[in-house]
Scaffold this active site. Structure first.
Site, short mmCIF file in Angstrom:
data_model
loop_
_atom_site.label_atom_id
_atom_site.label_comp_id
_atom_site.label_asym_id
_atom_site.label_seq_id
_atom_site.Cartn_x
_atom_site.Cartn_y
_atom_site.Cartn_z
N GLY A 71 80.63 28.78 123.15
CA GLY A 71 81.89 28.81 124.16
C GLY A 71 81.75 27.47 124.68
N THR A 72 80.45 26.68 124.89
CA THR A 72 80.44 25.64 125.55
C THR A 72 81.19 24.41 124.70
OG1 THR A 72 78.44 26.16 126.41
CG2 THR A 72 78.84 23.69 126.35
N GLN A 179 83.61 35.75 128.38
CA GLN A 179 83.03 36.91 129.00
C GLN A 179 84.24 38.12 128.76
OE1 GLN A 179 80.06 37.81 130.31
NE2 GLN A 179 79.34 35.76 130.58
N HIS A 201 77.41 35.54 121.16
CA HIS A 201 76.38 36.00 121.55
C HIS A 201 76.47 36.87 122.88
CE1 HIS A 201 75.17 33.49 125.17
NE2 HIS A 201 75.82 32.80 124.86
N CYS A 325 72.98 30.21 133.48
CA CYS A 325 72.80 28.74 133.51
C CYS A 325 72.53 28.21 134.74
CB CYS A 325 74.25 28.00 132.95
SG CYS A 325 74.66 29.07 131.55
#
Ligand SMILES: Cc1ncc(COP(=O)(O)O)c(C=O)c1O
Length: 389
Positions: A71-72, A179, A201, A325
């Site tokens: 996602g990042t 999400q 994940h 995070c």
């Protein structure tokens, strides 16, 4: 000791069905998808199949799915790719104060290079309204990015209405659906989004794999440069096993969607109802109506969330105080700050997230343990003494 994992928004275990699908691609089916002989073609077919599985989950065409390292990377690609492609048109980006750091820090980096970024507030429900977005649009706005589901408080944004505002102004609209994927219904065509970030994940797939949906006809610059993989849009030898796992996880998420949502919602509601009824001075952050089915962000007044976390950990329970995070940072959560929660209450907040392997007994064990932990901590809390609570 019982072990209870209630941090499914941080990450999920890989499901056995997913693992079994991945295993051959570590060993006998290891070919490089770019190779022209049969072993390469076998891998290329596996990547294509996974692309179809991910596309099917979100109502996209397979050609609109581009695999990334999570996602990042997808979020970074959108910010830097759109900024580069559209810099002649404008230098203003709109996002929200409650995005994941993958989005916020990318935007902050662009600000250092002369771009202007508006960070929208949220209302008391934890949502951005179309009116709030409309008011922030300028002539030089080139990108709007609003997350679908918040990772800390689980609130679901009205993406269809927000994307309609962007479309009316001819501005690119991106949503971070990391999400949301598998937890709320997603059809990219109905939502009208141009770009959407996903991660494997969070849906019982492997870590380090994700994807960016790029609507056909939308063009942003590349972020990774090199080989011709992913239709020349994302260079680098494909993470074959990760992609195969993501595809299978997406297939399962689609197949079992109703069951998953119902299971998580039932257990989450049970947890919330018991905590609010049996532990005084507690409240839920954000709306219960538009919410991720497994998320319960609960504030325990007069004590520190970190202390609760440590005591629960001691009892075999895994929860988080903020997003994974930022949970090792002492800064108060930017999401709860934007929601207007006072700083001392932010520090008393715990995020519980329920998933497919959670049972009713797990939830009852967590609440029973919490009752003891919270009352013991309140007895020794200095905040408690000061307040005369
Ligand atoms: C909303 C949101 N966006 C992006 C990410 C980053 O995804 P990844 O861990 O795949 O890089 C996360 C991970 O927690 C997230 O919750």
């Amino acid at each position: 000791m019982r072990n209870v994992y209630l941090d499914y928004s941080a990450t999920t275990p890989v499901k056995d069905e997913v693992l079994q699908e991945m295993i051959p691609y570590f060993t006998e089916k290891f070919g490089n998808p770019s190779s022209l002989y049969d072993k390469g073609l076998e891998s290329r077919d596996a990547v294509s199949h996974a692309r179809e599985q991910v596309a099917a989950l979100i109502g996209a065409q397979p050609k609109e799915i581009f695999f990334t390292a999570g996602g990042t990377e997808a979020d970074n690609w959108v910010v830097f790719g759109a900024a580069d492609k559209l810099k002649a048109k404008g230098n203003h980006i709109i996002t929200t104060k409650v995005e994941h750091h993958a989005m916020l820090h990318s935007c902050q980096f662009l600000e250092k290079q002369g771009f202007e970024v508006t960070y929208l507030d949220i209302n008391e429900e934890g949502r951005v309204t179309p009116e709030m977005l409309e008011a922030a649009i300028r002539d030089n706005t080139i990108l709007i990015s609003i997350m679908m589901v918040n990772n800390e408080i689980g609130t679901v944004m009205a993406i269809q209405e927000l994307a309609a505002v962007a479309r009316a102004h001819g501005i690119l609209f991106h949503t971070d659906a990391v999400q949301a994927l598998g937890n709320v219904p997603i059809n990219v065509k109905e939502l009208g989004v141009d770009l959407m970030s996903m991660s494997a994940h969070k849906i019982y797939g492997p870590k380090g794999t994700g994807a960016l949906y790029i609507r056909r006809g939308v063009h942003i610059s590349n972020y990774l440069h090199g080989g011709a993989q992913e239709a020349k849009k994302r260079a680098g030898t494909e993470n074959l096993t990760g992609i195969v796992g993501f595809g299978k996880a997406a297939e399962i998420a689609k197949r079992d969607f109703d069951k998953h949502v119902e299971h998580c919602r039932t257990l989450r509601n049970h947890l919330v109802e018991r905590v609010l009824a049996e532990i005084p001075n507690t409240f839920v952050n954000g709306t219960m109506e538009h919410r991720h089915p497994g998320n319960a962000s609960i504030t325990f007044e007069y004590i520190e969330g970190e202390a609760i976390l440590l005591f629960l950990n001691h009892a075999g329970i895994s929860v988080s105080t903020g997003s994974a995070c930022s949970s090792n940072s002492l800064e108060p959560s930017h999401v709860l700050t934007a929601l207007g929660v006072p700083v001392e209450k932010i520090h008393g907040t715990v995020r519980f997230t329920i998933g497919d392997f959670t049972t009713m007994e797990d939830v009852d064990y967590v609440v029973d343990t919490l009752k003891n932990v919270v009352s013991r901590l309140r007895e020794i809390s200095s905040v408690n003494t000061q307040k005369g609570w």
